[in-house]
Design a protein around this motif. Structure first.
Motif, PDB file in Angstrom:
ATOM      1  N   PRO A 160       0.809  -1.202   0.000  1.00  0.00           N
ATOM      2  CA  PRO A 160       0.000   0.000   0.000  1.00  0.00           C
ATOM      3  C   PRO A 160       0.855   1.270   0.000  1.00  0.00           C
ATOM      4  CG  PRO A 160       0.268  -0.759   2.239  1.00  0.00           C
ATOM      5  CD  PRO A 160       0.985  -1.757   1.356  1.00  0.00           C
ATOM      6  N   ALA A 161       0.191   2.383  -0.368  1.00  0.00           N
ATOM      7  CA  ALA A 161       0.729   3.714  -0.106  1.00  0.00           C
ATOM      8  C   ALA A 161      -0.450   4.521   0.424  1.00  0.00           C
ATOM      9  CB  ALA A 161       1.291   4.327  -1.377  1.00  0.00           C
ATOM     10  N   LEU A 162      -0.184   5.390   1.366  1.00  0.00           N
ATOM     11  CA  LEU A 162      -1.265   6.193   1.945  1.00  0.00           C
ATOM     12  C   LEU A 162      -0.930   7.672   1.832  1.00  0.00           C
ATOM     13  CD1 LEU A 162      -4.003   6.022   3.590  1.00  0.00           C
ATOM     14  CD2 LEU A 162      -2.597   6.345   5.639  1.00  0.00           C
ATOM     15  N   LYS A 163      -1.818   8.412   1.157  1.00  0.00           N
ATOM     16  CA  LYS A 163      -1.703   9.884   1.145  1.00  0.00           C
ATOM     17  C   LYS A 163      -2.496  10.401   2.321  1.00  0.00           C
ATOM     18  CE  LYS A 163      -0.998  11.411  -3.606  1.00  0.00           C
ATOM     19  NZ  LYS A 163      -1.552  12.149  -4.727  1.00  0.00           N
ATOM     20  N   ILE A 164      -1.839  11.084   3.228  1.00  0.00           N
ATOM     21  CA  ILE A 164      -2.520  11.564   4.434  1.00  0.00           C
ATOM     22  C   ILE A 164      -1.753  12.761   4.999  1.00  0.00           C
ATOM     23  CG2 ILE A 164      -1.246   9.968   5.971  1.00  0.00           C
ATOM     24  CD1 ILE A 164      -3.916   9.607   7.533  1.00  0.00           C
TER      25      ILE A 164
END
Lengths: 217, 217
Positions: free
Chosen positions: B61-65
């Motif tokens: 996964p990658a998470l933009k936050i």
């Protein structure tokens, strides 16, 4: 712990995961004793009954400290950080901490496991070098790009962090597997700046109690 | 973040590392949008230029936050834990935290990387199943022994922790690779207790926006 109360590090001079922990112990000024586990001799001392009782994963490092035994290098370093916070190996800012852990996990989960001894044994002698090189090159291609946005003097900003403790031993592995590091100027220059620091010098594989005479420096 | 300010998770329904993060987001009640990255279609959408710019490791996964992009599932979970601490996914006691991280790293660094898609491709079709099974069996042999001393209702004591977020997706992989789990009664019973929890149910690979119709449940 020993009778004197010192932590005991089960380590192998050439293990990159052991080296990460040795640097953390050195930086934090924690006095410890080393019990060498030779991963080659006698078919691998990590497979002995005694060591398996200590770490069922049959891997170094393992650290006996504060009445418990911890394995997995990053889990050990995080424990040291929480119980011996000075000097810190994780920045205060949560976003920078995320960068440190991202880089550490990329190396500890995305590169090293694919080129460690037990995996290379399964790959077979003929393909070992190419296999290890592929794993390192693929990881370093990503790492070089990531470091371009996180690095200052070291991997994340200007303080030595857990990410640096992962970087230097991984670059040493790259050199051992004859990976050309010229395409990675950011990795190479951070590595160079770290290698001159005392904590990286005294913990170097060429200076451990179990380093064979011919490899000592 | 989306225009509405929601975090964006780049995920693949069957990716065990993505599932770990989906459970963390669900447990912490964080509303997010999913951008599916199909690891198979078009030769793998993780290799697209756009996605590589987001995660040079070409992995989900990658998470933009919070204005940043984090990859590496455990780094993401640790960030969520530090910035959204309730409910906690790491115990308060440093020794128990060490157990949680040790188990998480064992799975995330010692098992999953050896049986993920890109490695299996390198191994070649003929040997893939045995290779994946060996990695899982070797890790589960160790894990079963470790859990016998750390587990309560779940992996470490009676609270759901990061270790559980790693366990359930790894058991699902074991089942997919036809590993016989009867030698692992502790792993199996913890897995069973976790699977009935809502956060594990709603994030299950069979219930994702990108789950193919024939695999939905």
């Amino acid at each position: 712990m020993t009778e004197s109360g010192k932590p005991i590090l089960y380590s192998y001079f050439r293990s990159s995961c052991s080296w990460r922990v040795r640097i953390a112990l050195a930086l934090k000024g924690i006095d410890y004793e080393t019990v060498p586990i030779n991963l080659i001799k006698d078919g691998g001392q990590q497979f002995s009954k005694d060591f398996q009782a200590l770490n069922p994963m049959k891997q170094v490092p393992a650290l006996k400290i504060d009445g418990i035994t911890i394995h997995q290098s990053l889990a050990i370093i995080e424990y040291l950080e929480e119980t011996r916070p000075t000097p810190r190996l994780l920045p205060q800012d949560p976003k920078k901490r995320a960068s440190v852990r991202m880089i550490s996990d990329l190396i500890a989960g995305g590169i090293q496991p694919l080129q460690n001894l037990s995996v290379l044994k399964q790959v077979g002698e003929e393909f070992q070098l190419t296999w290890a090189q592929n794993a390192i090159i693929s990881g370093f291609n990503a790492l070089e790009q990531i470091l371009q946005s996180t690095a200052g003097t070291y991997c994340v900003g200007d303080e030595v962090t857990m990410a640096d403790l992962c970087l230097v031993p991984q670059v040493a592995n790259a050199e051992r597997f004859k990976v050309d590091c010229t395409p990675y100027p950011t990795i190479s220059s951070i590595n160079k700046r770290l290698l001159v620091l005392e904590a990286f010098q005294v913990t170097h594989p060429c200076r451990q109690p179990d380093t064979p005479t011919e490899l000592r420096a």
